[in-house]
Motif scaffolding. Structure first.
Motif, PDB file in Angstrom:
ATOM      1  N   ALA A 223       0.803  -1.218   0.000  1.00 58.21           N
ATOM      2  CA  ALA A 223       0.000   0.000   0.000  1.00 58.21           C
ATOM      3  C   ALA A 223       0.836   1.269   0.000  1.00 58.21           C
TER       4      ALA A 223
ATOM      5  N   ARG B 178       2.829   2.522  -2.141  1.00 59.48           N
ATOM      6  CA  ARG B 178       2.818   3.249  -3.412  1.00 59.48           C
ATOM      7  C   ARG B 178       1.426   3.721  -3.805  1.00 59.48           C
ATOM      8  N   ARG B 179       0.446   3.423  -3.011  1.00 59.38           N
ATOM      9  CA  ARG B 179      -0.933   3.743  -3.397  1.00 59.38           C
ATOM     10  C   ARG B 179      -1.417   5.056  -2.774  1.00 59.38           C
TER      11      ARG B 179
ATOM     12  N   ALA C 146      -3.213   8.048  -5.361  1.00 55.20           N
ATOM     13  CA  ALA C 146      -2.491   6.941  -5.991  1.00 55.20           C
ATOM     14  C   ALA C 146      -2.114   7.261  -7.429  1.00 55.20           C
ATOM     15  N   GLN C 147      -3.051   7.803  -8.209  1.00 53.78           N
ATOM     16  CA  GLN C 147      -2.769   8.094  -9.613  1.00 53.78           C
ATOM     17  C   GLN C 147      -1.740   9.208  -9.751  1.00 53.78           C
TER      18      GLN C 147
ATOM     19  N   ALA D  69       1.697   7.853  -8.895  1.00 56.97           N
ATOM     20  CA  ALA D  69       2.195   7.008  -9.982  1.00 56.97           C
ATOM     21  C   ALA D  69       2.646   7.867 -11.163  1.00 56.97           C
TER      22      ALA D  69
ATOM     23  N   GLU E   8      -7.851   2.231  -1.576  1.00 51.86           N
ATOM     24  CA  GLU E   8      -6.582   1.708  -2.083  1.00 51.86           C
ATOM     25  C   GLU E   8      -6.156   0.464  -1.314  1.00 51.86           C
TER      26      GLU E   8
ATOM     27  N   ARG F  55      -8.056  -2.399  -2.777  1.00 57.19           N
ATOM     28  CA  ARG F  55      -7.497  -2.822  -4.059  1.00 57.19           C
ATOM     29  C   ARG F  55      -6.196  -3.594  -3.872  1.00 57.19           C
ATOM     30  N   GLU F  56      -5.369  -3.163  -2.940  1.00 61.62           N
ATOM     31  CA  GLU F  56      -4.123  -3.887  -2.675  1.00 61.62           C
ATOM     32  C   GLU F  56      -4.414  -5.267  -2.109  1.00 61.62           C
TER      33      GLU F  56
ATOM     34  N   ASP G  93      -5.381  -7.536  -4.877  1.00 59.86           N
ATOM     35  CA  ASP G  93      -4.212  -7.931  -5.672  1.00 59.86           C
ATOM     36  C   ASP G  93      -3.443  -9.055  -4.986  1.00 59.86           C
TER      37      ASP G  93
END
Length: 213
Positions: free
Chosen positions: A90, A92-93, A100-101, A104, A154, A157-158, A161
């Motif tokens: 998490a 990097r999110r 997050a976007q 990135a 986020e 979502r992690e 994944d």
């Protein structure tokens, strides 16, 4: 993120020009019989206690670094296996400054690579960026480590994944064998637990668990 566990035994390995100390690097085109000359290694401790190891190798204008934080999957509380893995994934999110976007996109704008992973005893952050972008690159690493946001969406979502990775692993006989071997070898020791945890424990990890860790 300010707990003693997270700050313990912090170590950073930095490399200038595509040289990584202790990670199996060897300069290309070394012929048999030639002496392998490695660059000098400098060590220092910053005022905040961070221990730094630097090796300079100027064939390429790159900076590579690895930050090791002395806390990993072995420090997951009982019943919360997979927590350290969720925290690392998490990072990097999104941060307190960028979603997050946006984060990135900032990494992509530099053409950099920035990742985090967890082992049994450490959480590792790796980064690579051009030497001319040193200031911006180190700033992004610091932002990710010091000010992660851990937004609920986020984190979900992690978690999904990680669960998808676990499902794929259970379809790989060699991966299953490795898990069984570690469990057999270490028994009840934390080393015998999968670093990514399992579906039963991951489902119940909360944002509060992540922030506390």
């Amino acid at each position: 993120m300010r707990s003693r566990r997270w700050r313990a035994a912090v170590l950073i390995l930095a490399a200038v020009g595509a040289f990584s100390v202790g990670f199996g690097f060897a300069p290309a085109y070394v012929r048999a019989g030639e002496d392998l000359e490695l660059p000098a290694i400098e060590r220092l401790t910053l005022p905040n206690g961070l221990r730094v190891v630097v090796a300079e190798y100027h064939k390429l204008p790159l900076i590579e670094l690895r930050l090791l934080i002395g806390s990993g999957a072995a420090q997951d509380p009982d019943g919360k296996e997979g927590l350290a893995s969720l925290v690392a994934g998490a990072l990097r999110r999104g941060t307190a400054e960028r979603g997050a976007q946006a984060f990135a996109e900032a990494v992509e704008f530099l053409g950099a690579e920035l990742n985090a992973s967890v082992g049994h005893d450490t959480t590792g952050v790796t980064a690579e960026f051009l030497r001319k972008d040193a200031h911006a690159g180190f700033a992004l690493v610091a932002e990710m480590i010091m000010h992660p946001a851990f937004h609920g969406g986020e984190l979900r979502r992690e978690r999904e994944d990680i669960l998808a990775t676990l499902r794929a692993r259970y379809e790989d006989p060699s991966a299953i064998a490795a898990l069984c071997y570690e469990s057999f070898l270490y028994r009840c020791h934390p080393y015998g637990r999968p670093a990514q945890g399992g579906s039963a424990t991951l489902q119940h990890l909360s944002r509060r668990d992540v922030r506390t860790f």
